[in-house]
Scaffold this active site. Sequence first.
Site, PDB file in Angstrom:
ATOM      1  N   GLY A  47       1.293  -1.302   0.173  1.00  0.00           N
ATOM      2  CA  GLY A  47      -0.331  -0.201  -0.497  1.00  0.00           C
ATOM      3  C   GLY A  47       0.609   1.044  -0.212  1.00  0.00           C
ATOM      4  O   GLY A  47       0.787   1.914  -0.944  1.00  0.00           O
ATOM      5  N   GLU A  62      11.179   3.140   6.033  1.00  0.00           N
ATOM      6  CA  GLU A  62      10.921   1.748   5.754  1.00  0.00           C
ATOM      7  C   GLU A  62      11.857   1.040   7.227  1.00  0.00           C
ATOM      8  O   GLU A  62      13.008   1.363   6.369  1.00  0.00           O
ATOM      9  CB  GLU A  62      11.010   1.223   4.706  1.00  0.00           C
ATOM     10  CG  GLU A  62      10.728  -1.384   4.873  1.00  0.00           C
ATOM     11  CD  GLU A  62       9.543  -0.869   5.892  1.00  0.00           C
ATOM     12  OE1 GLU A  62       8.214  -1.029   4.691  1.00  0.00           O
ATOM     13  OE2 GLU A  62       9.611  -2.090   6.432  1.00  0.00           O
ATOM     14  N   LYS A  91       4.931 -17.537   0.351  1.00  0.00           N
ATOM     15  CA  LYS A  91       3.976 -18.654   0.696  1.00  0.00           C
ATOM     16  C   LYS A  91       3.872 -18.582  -1.175  1.00  0.00           C
ATOM     17  O   LYS A  91       3.976 -20.837  -0.739  1.00  0.00           O
ATOM     18  CB  LYS A  91       2.410 -18.039   1.535  1.00  0.00           C
ATOM     19  CG  LYS A  91       1.808 -18.792   1.641  1.00  0.00           C
ATOM     20  CD  LYS A  91       0.491 -19.017   0.332  1.00  0.00           C
ATOM     21  CE  LYS A  91       0.260 -18.226  -0.240  1.00  0.00           C
ATOM     22  NZ  LYS A  91      -1.006 -17.462   0.602  1.00  0.00           N
ATOM     23  N   TYR A 141      11.574  -3.583  -5.964  1.00  0.00           N
ATOM     24  CA  TYR A 141      10.893  -2.322  -5.108  1.00  0.00           C
ATOM     25  C   TYR A 141      11.609  -0.991  -5.042  1.00  0.00           C
ATOM     26  O   TYR A 141      10.940   0.138  -5.138  1.00  0.00           O
ATOM     27  CB  TYR A 141       9.568  -3.450  -3.498  1.00  0.00           C
ATOM     28  CG  TYR A 141       8.790  -3.596  -4.235  1.00  0.00           C
ATOM     29  CD1 TYR A 141       8.278  -4.997  -4.082  1.00  0.00           C
ATOM     30  CD2 TYR A 141       7.510  -2.438  -2.983  1.00  0.00           C
ATOM     31  CE1 TYR A 141       7.406  -4.806  -4.500  1.00  0.00           C
ATOM     32  CE2 TYR A 141       6.236  -3.404  -3.416  1.00  0.00           C
ATOM     33  CZ  TYR A 141       6.287  -4.830  -4.077  1.00  0.00           C
ATOM     34  OH  TYR A 141       4.694  -5.050  -4.497  1.00  0.00           O
ATOM     35  N   ILE A 183      -3.562 -18.980   7.051  1.00  0.00           N
ATOM     36  CA  ILE A 183      -2.750 -19.267   7.246  1.00  0.00           C
ATOM     37  C   ILE A 183      -2.568 -20.371   7.536  1.00  0.00           C
ATOM     38  O   ILE A 183      -1.312 -21.257   7.065  1.00  0.00           O
ATOM     39  CB  ILE A 183      -1.133 -18.313   7.602  1.00  0.00           C
ATOM     40  CG1 ILE A 183      -2.309 -16.603   7.799  1.00  0.00           C
ATOM     41  CG2 ILE A 183       0.039 -18.369   8.466  1.00  0.00           C
ATOM     42  CD1 ILE A 183      -0.591 -15.546   8.233  1.00  0.00           C
ATOM     43  N   GLU A 224      -3.279 -23.433   4.763  1.00  0.00           N
ATOM     44  CA  GLU A 224      -2.338 -23.097   3.415  1.00  0.00           C
ATOM     45  C   GLU A 224      -1.116 -23.278   4.121  1.00  0.00           C
ATOM     46  O   GLU A 224      -0.571 -24.281   3.225  1.00  0.00           O
ATOM     47  CB  GLU A 224      -1.982 -21.618   3.223  1.00  0.00           C
ATOM     48  CG  GLU A 224      -3.100 -20.743   2.873  1.00  0.00           C
ATOM     49  CD  GLU A 224      -3.020 -19.323   2.195  1.00  0.00           C
ATOM     50  OE1 GLU A 224      -3.824 -18.962   1.403  1.00  0.00           O
ATOM     51  OE2 GLU A 224      -1.874 -18.434   2.483  1.00  0.00           O
ATOM     52  N   ASP A 255      -3.324  -3.239   5.783  1.00  0.00           N
ATOM     53  CA  ASP A 255      -3.974  -3.494   7.292  1.00  0.00           C
ATOM     54  C   ASP A 255      -3.771  -2.542   8.145  1.00  0.00           C
ATOM     55  O   ASP A 255      -4.539  -3.744   8.949  1.00  0.00           O
ATOM     56  CB  ASP A 255      -2.968  -4.769   7.516  1.00  0.00           C
ATOM     57  CG  ASP A 255      -2.730  -6.302   6.222  1.00  0.00           C
ATOM     58  OD1 ASP A 255      -3.659  -5.608   4.836  1.00  0.00           O
ATOM     59  OD2 ASP A 255      -2.509  -7.647   6.468  1.00  0.00           O
ATOM     60  N   ALA A 296      -8.322 -15.639  -2.918  1.00  0.00           N
ATOM     61  CA  ALA A 296      -8.186 -17.531  -2.736  1.00  0.00           C
ATOM     62  C   ALA A 296      -7.390 -17.804  -1.496  1.00  0.00           C
ATOM     63  O   ALA A 296      -6.977 -16.962  -1.371  1.00  0.00           O
ATOM     64  CB  ALA A 296      -7.720 -17.603  -3.756  1.00  0.00           C
ATOM     65  N   HIS A 336     -14.772 -27.494 -23.789  1.00  0.00           N
ATOM     66  CA  HIS A 336     -14.700 -28.523 -23.255  1.00  0.00           C
ATOM     67  C   HIS A 336     -13.522 -29.176 -23.648  1.00  0.00           C
ATOM     68  O   HIS A 336     -13.020 -28.820 -25.173  1.00  0.00           O
ATOM     69  CB  HIS A 336     -15.771 -28.824 -24.044  1.00  0.00           C
ATOM     70  CG  HIS A 336     -16.018 -30.173 -23.582  1.00  0.00           C
ATOM     71  ND1 HIS A 336     -16.629 -30.599 -22.748  1.00  0.00           N
ATOM     72  CD2 HIS A 336     -15.971 -31.515 -24.949  1.00  0.00           C
ATOM     73  CE1 HIS A 336     -16.303 -31.893 -22.323  1.00  0.00           C
ATOM     74  NE2 HIS A 336     -16.130 -32.524 -23.966  1.00  0.00           N
TER      75      HIS A 336
HETATM   76  P1  NDP Z   1      -6.894 -15.494  10.010  1.00  0.00           P
HETATM   77  O1  NDP Z   1      -8.151 -14.167  10.889  1.00  0.00           O
HETATM   78  O2  NDP Z   1      -7.886 -16.270   9.016  1.00  0.00           O
HETATM   79  O3  NDP Z   1      -7.605 -16.575  10.868  1.00  0.00           O
HETATM   80  C1  NDP Z   1      -7.357 -16.839  12.356  1.00  0.00           C
HETATM   81  C2  NDP Z   1      -7.610 -18.274  13.168  1.00  0.00           C
HETATM   82  O4  NDP Z   1      -7.341 -17.953  14.399  1.00  0.00           O
HETATM   83  C3  NDP Z   1      -9.142 -18.428  12.946  1.00  0.00           C
HETATM   84  O5  NDP Z   1      -9.231 -19.510  13.026  1.00  0.00           O
HETATM   85  C4  NDP Z   1      -9.182 -17.894  14.483  1.00  0.00           C
HETATM   86  O6  NDP Z   1     -10.146 -18.611  15.146  1.00  0.00           O
HETATM   87  C5  NDP Z   1      -8.176 -17.952  14.890  1.00  0.00           C
HETATM   88  N1  NDP Z   1      -7.511 -17.910  16.303  1.00  0.00           N
HETATM   89  C6  NDP Z   1      -7.584 -16.623  16.630  1.00  0.00           C
HETATM   90  N2  NDP Z   1      -7.609 -16.607  18.081  1.00  0.00           N
HETATM   91  C7  NDP Z   1      -7.246 -17.590  18.974  1.00  0.00           C
HETATM   92  C8  NDP Z   1      -6.163 -17.486  19.787  1.00  0.00           C
HETATM   93  N3  NDP Z   1      -6.601 -16.949  20.621  1.00  0.00           N
HETATM   94  N4  NDP Z   1      -6.783 -18.963  20.528  1.00  0.00           N
HETATM   95  C9  NDP Z   1      -6.658 -20.443  19.259  1.00  0.00           C
HETATM   96  N5  NDP Z   1      -7.185 -19.785  17.572  1.00  0.00           N
HETATM   97  C10 NDP Z   1      -6.895 -18.808  18.016  1.00  0.00           C
HETATM   98  O7  NDP Z   1      -5.570 -15.072  10.304  1.00  0.00           O
HETATM   99  P2  NDP Z   1      -4.352 -15.564  10.151  1.00  0.00           P
HETATM  100  O8  NDP Z   1      -4.064 -15.594  10.731  1.00  0.00           O
HETATM  101  O9  NDP Z   1      -4.048 -16.955   8.642  1.00  0.00           O
HETATM  102  O10 NDP Z   1      -4.388 -14.707   8.567  1.00  0.00           O
HETATM  103  C11 NDP Z   1      -4.323 -13.337   8.856  1.00  0.00           C
HETATM  104  C12 NDP Z   1      -4.445 -12.484   7.493  1.00  0.00           C
HETATM  105  O11 NDP Z   1      -4.162 -12.202   6.585  1.00  0.00           O
HETATM  106  C13 NDP Z   1      -5.989 -12.865   6.934  1.00  0.00           C
HETATM  107  O12 NDP Z   1      -7.349 -12.689   7.478  1.00  0.00           O
HETATM  108  C14 NDP Z   1      -6.018 -12.606   5.472  1.00  0.00           C
HETATM  109  O13 NDP Z   1      -6.789 -11.217   5.581  1.00  0.00           O
HETATM  110  C15 NDP Z   1      -4.065 -12.652   5.380  1.00  0.00           C
HETATM  111  N6  NDP Z   1      -4.240 -13.397   4.338  1.00  0.00           N
HETATM  112  C16 NDP Z   1      -4.760 -13.636   3.056  1.00  0.00           C
HETATM  113  C17 NDP Z   1      -3.932 -14.501   2.469  1.00  0.00           C
HETATM  114  C18 NDP Z   1      -4.685 -15.189   1.523  1.00  0.00           C
HETATM  115  O14 NDP Z   1      -5.167 -14.180   0.991  1.00  0.00           O
HETATM  116  N7  NDP Z   1      -4.505 -16.062   0.699  1.00  0.00           N
HETATM  117  C19 NDP Z   1      -3.134 -15.115   2.917  1.00  0.00           C
HETATM  118  C20 NDP Z   1      -2.901 -15.324   4.649  1.00  0.00           C
HETATM  119  C21 NDP Z   1      -2.838 -14.263   5.044  1.00  0.00           C
HETATM  120  P3  NDP Z   1     -11.231 -18.178  15.294  1.00  0.00           P
HETATM  121  O15 NDP Z   1     -12.136 -18.734  13.578  1.00  0.00           O
HETATM  122  O16 NDP Z   1     -12.719 -18.529  16.115  1.00  0.00           O
HETATM  123  O17 NDP Z   1     -11.782 -17.010  15.646  1.00  0.00           O
END
Ligand code: NDP
Length: 452
Positions: free
Chosen positions: A15, A35, A51, A99, A179, A182, A303, A341, A435
């Site tokens: 950004g 930075e 990733k 970059y 994350i 993945e 973010d 995705a 097809h």
């Molecule tokens: P997410 O918000 O996607 O997932 C966080 C996970 O951690 C959820 O399952 C959540 O559970 C769980 N969680 C949260 N707090 C706790 C806790 N205290 N104890 C146990 N489990 C917990 O975050 P990520 O870290 O996976 O990714 C961060 C962000 O980065 C994503 O939201 C996305 O915006 C971005 N991202 C995008 C990608 C892509 O576009 N392909 C790839 C990677 C990241 P619950 O669901 O129950 O709250």
Amino acid sequence: MDFDFDLFVIGGGSGGVRAARIAASEGGAKVALAEEHRMGGTCVIRGCVPKKLMVFASGFSRMVLDAKGYGWDIRQHGFDWSAFHPHLDRELDRLEAAYRRNAEAAGVQIIDSRAVLNDAHTVRLSDGKTVTAKHILIATGGRPFVPDFPGSDLVMTSNEIFQMEALPQSILIVGGGYIACEFACILNGLGVEVTQFYRGAQILKGFDDEVRGHLSELICESGVEMHLGCDVIEMQRQDEGIWVKATNGKNRHYDAVLYATGRKPNTAGLGLENVGVKLGHRGEIVVDEWSQTSVPSIYAVGDVTDRINLTPVAIREGHAFADTVFGGKPTKPDHHLVPGAVFTQPEYGYVGLSEEEARKDHRIEVYATAFRPMKNAFIGREDRVLFKLIVDADDRRVLGCHIVAEGAGELIQLAAVAVKMGATKEDFDRTVAVHPTMAEELVTMRKPVRSA
Ligand code: NDP
């Protein structure tokens, strides 16, 4: 009042760099960007890019197995992290340099330093020097969040995973979001024994329920040991590895533990409170639809504002800011119908509403099909793909499109154009199928599987 710069950007990620480049090259602004770590930010240095390269690396184990089914005589000797990792490092160095080069070529002065706010027009650098700017843009991204529990210092996050010295033999991944899912697939494909804990009843909360069930089955079938409704109580470092006490009573040792339990906006220590920049309850910078904060000279994108935390969205927000403030083209970033995705194996691509969201405000028809694509059927692989369209029963618009399939990230980009244009189910229907492909199902589903 004279300022040192027209724009000072804090943060050299997707950004911030986009905003700085556009402000300088198209807006004619005098721009500096600070930075503290590496140019490129989360996406390039410790997120999307490394990733995706690991997704590619991981995918070869399955490809080799499949190739045998297609008559190839290939012997697998396993994955060598020590061969892959230096290559990954070199690629990130190359991208970081690109970059930097591109920003500098646009006329942006890059300052390798942390910068914090002194007042509404002044930032202070690590060496104590202060710099003034007419506008300040905060684009400091987010950072991984790890909950507090006994032994939490033993875990790694997505920040460290790309720096591992060696691949662990076994890993526990905690979380059920992007994350966690993945990396469960990536590491499983690389030959690591993967266990995943998710505290809720089904992974990928907030996404379409049918997709969640479909994907979690495929992830389990691929070899990931998944425990739902399960969390960590405590951890200890022992001779055999990291001992984990779990809520389900399955206590055991792992070579490594990855916490992917969400990310938090990177606002701590930036001096925001002193200057009067309003923060939300998650620590995010509160901005209006122009990305302007409660202090008129200070803007924020990406973010750190916790709107939609995806790289392309941060880029759009940065670009819209530069167009608005320096380009004479007032532009609001568009957060409607953002496709995305999840790079599991297979991938999940989505745009628009989930079935559950759509039901709340619309009368809907659901068109869905799950099947073994011919590539899998030929070799006896059980993996099914899923194609799903959610249609507004009244105006026939496609409200949501969900694809679980190899390459779904690529497929959804194109489907998203149609959905964004307001395509109806009949527009999909009158498009001739390509097809033989999997994606032809998107235009050949005739009868709804359910209505609501
Ligand atoms: P997410 O918000 O996607 O997932 C966080 C996970 O951690 C959820 O399952 C959540 O559970 C769980 N969680 C949260 N707090 C706790 C806790 N205290 N104890 C146990 N489990 C917990 O975050 P990520 O870290 O996976 O990714 C961060 C962000 O980065 C994503 O939201 C996305 O915006 C971005 N991202 C995008 C990608 C892509 O576009 N392909 C790839 C990677 C990241 P619950 O669901 O129950 O709250």
